[in-house]
Design an enzyme around this catalytic site. Structure first.
Site, PDB file in Angstrom:
ATOM      1  N   GLY A 105      38.640  36.417  43.246  1.00 34.71           N
ATOM      2  CA  GLY A 105      39.057  36.088  44.673  1.00 34.71           C
ATOM      3  C   GLY A 105      38.796  34.510  44.829  1.00 34.71           C
ATOM      4  CD  GLU A 106      41.356  29.706  47.543  1.00 34.04           C
ATOM      5  OE1 GLU A 106      42.331  30.509  47.760  1.00 34.04           O
ATOM      6  OE2 GLU A 106      41.413  28.498  47.935  1.00 34.04           O
ATOM      7  CE  LYS A 107      33.771  36.811  49.546  1.00 32.25           C
ATOM      8  NZ  LYS A 107      32.215  36.508  49.290  1.00 32.25           N
ATOM      9  CB  SER A 131      32.238  39.637  51.560  1.00 29.62           C
ATOM     10  OG  SER A 131      30.859  39.979  51.321  1.00 29.62           O
ATOM     11  CB  SER A 132      30.945  44.319  49.127  1.00 26.39           C
ATOM     12  OG  SER A 132      32.050  44.354  48.285  1.00 26.39           O
ATOM     13  CG  LEU A 176      36.660  48.843  45.307  1.00 22.26           C
ATOM     14  CD1 LEU A 176      37.941  49.511  44.562  1.00 22.26           C
ATOM     15  CD2 LEU A 176      36.461  47.470  44.467  1.00 22.26           C
ATOM     16  CG  HIS A 177      36.543  44.131  50.586  1.00 21.56           C
ATOM     17  ND1 HIS A 177      37.504  43.169  50.057  1.00 21.56           N
ATOM     18  CD2 HIS A 177      35.309  43.512  50.047  1.00 21.56           C
ATOM     19  CE1 HIS A 177      36.831  42.281  49.468  1.00 21.56           C
ATOM     20  NE2 HIS A 177      35.585  42.346  49.523  1.00 21.56           N
ATOM     21  N   GLY A 187      40.386  42.697  50.040  1.00 24.09           N
ATOM     22  CA  GLY A 187      40.354  41.585  49.231  1.00 24.09           C
ATOM     23  C   GLY A 187      40.512  42.062  47.805  1.00 24.09           C
ATOM     24  CG  HIS A 188      37.206  44.257  45.772  1.00 25.96           C
ATOM     25  ND1 HIS A 188      36.448  44.824  46.697  1.00 25.96           N
ATOM     26  CD2 HIS A 188      36.485  43.459  44.984  1.00 25.96           C
ATOM     27  CE1 HIS A 188      35.377  44.198  46.589  1.00 25.96           C
ATOM     28  NE2 HIS A 188      35.233  43.556  45.547  1.00 25.96           N
TER      29      HIS A 188
END
Ligand code: PAF
Length: 282
Positions: A149-151, A187-188, A33-34, A36-37
């Site tokens: 996520g929108e990514k 991103s992971s 996890l980062h 973003g998560h």
């Protein structure tokens, strides 16, 4: 925070939540996890009574064995990060055998060719694997809302379609991409980059901004050629694709029209690590 590894335990807990008429938020992840998560989890905590985070590296969405084996894992750190957000989050971390019986079988879906564009051209059956696991998770958790996520915008279009074809009673919530200070989308997979390449990967978002800014004045072919030259001149960097597509169908846009939103998508391989990003142009 409570950790579950078995579907049967989850089912008992979910049935209880449903009988109490409480809303369920689901954040499906593959772990490592980062921030973003974490932003997805926080959003879920703020809008649902009970939040589940699933952590499962789904083998059927990897078309490349090496990519699957290299995928970063750090469950201990993941659990620490989640418990810092709220004690009131459940985590589901199943084994492969819990999600797939003896064979890694995938389902067929009518994604209306959304799965054939962009990533779909390079990752055979990737979205079939995503659809299969997300469908299993939705059936298990019956989430009121699910957060993505929108990514991974193409993935969100696939999930939107999945909800329709499977008639899931789940609201899809798309959360903005979180970026590092140099603009690189979190991103992971960034964990697989050297420090130097991580810095140089700033070029990915810069390329999107450059395209957005120059598109009205210059032809896309010209812009594409410039970007490709610049990206490929960096050691370890190779542009996989840079495309302008319709925001809904993800089909290539041939002619830009003022009143139709579109999205620019990019994928760059950095020493073999696949980095994707996108930007909306309205
Ligand atoms: O975006 C991801 O991490 C994965 O594709 C998902 C949605 C958790 C399915 O395995």
């Amino acid at each position: 925070m409570q950790l579950y590894t078995l579907k049967s335990q989850v089912e008992i807990s979910i049935n209880k939540t449903i009988s109490l008429k409480k809303t369920i938020g689901l954040v499906p992840t593959m772990g490592s996890l980062h921030h973003g998560h974490l932003s997805l989890i926080k959003k879920a905590v703020n809008s649902c009574d009970l939040v589940w985070v699933s952590i499962f590296v789904n083998p059927t969405q990897f078309n490349n064995k090496q990519d699957l084996n290299n995928y970063p894992k750090n469950i201990k750190k993941d659990l620490e990060m989640i418990s810092k957000i709220s004690k009131n989050i459940n985590v589901f971390n199943p084994k492969i055998s819990e999600m797939y019986e003896s064979k890694l079988k995938t389902e067929d879906f009518d994604f209306q060719n959304l799965d054939k564009e962009l990533e779909g051209k390079y990752r055979n059956n990737h979205f079939k694997g995503v659809g299969t696991i997300v469908s299993k998770l939705f059936n298990l958790f019956k989430p009121t809302k699910a957060f993505f996520g929108e990514k991974d915008y193409q993935q969100t279009r696939i999930i939107d379609r999945l909800i329709k074809v499977k008639n899931f009673q789940t609201e899809l919530v798309i959360c903005p991409t979180i970026r590092g200070t140099n603009g690189l989308a979190l991103s992971s997979r960034n964990n697989l980059l050297s420090l130097e390449n991580k810095e140089k990967s700033a070029i990915i978002y810069k390329t999107l901004i450059y395209c957005k800014k120059n598109l009205p004045k210059s032809s896309f072919q010209k812009i594409y050629n410039n970007c490709k030259k610049e990206i490929n001149s960096l050691n370890d960097f190779e542009l996989e694709y840079l495309e302008i597509v319709d925001n809904e169908t993800l089909k290539k846009v041939k002619k830009i029209s003022a009143n139709k939103p579109f999205r620019i998508f990019i994928c760059v391989l950095v020493n073999g690590v696949r980095l994707i990003d996108n930007i909306l142009v309205k």
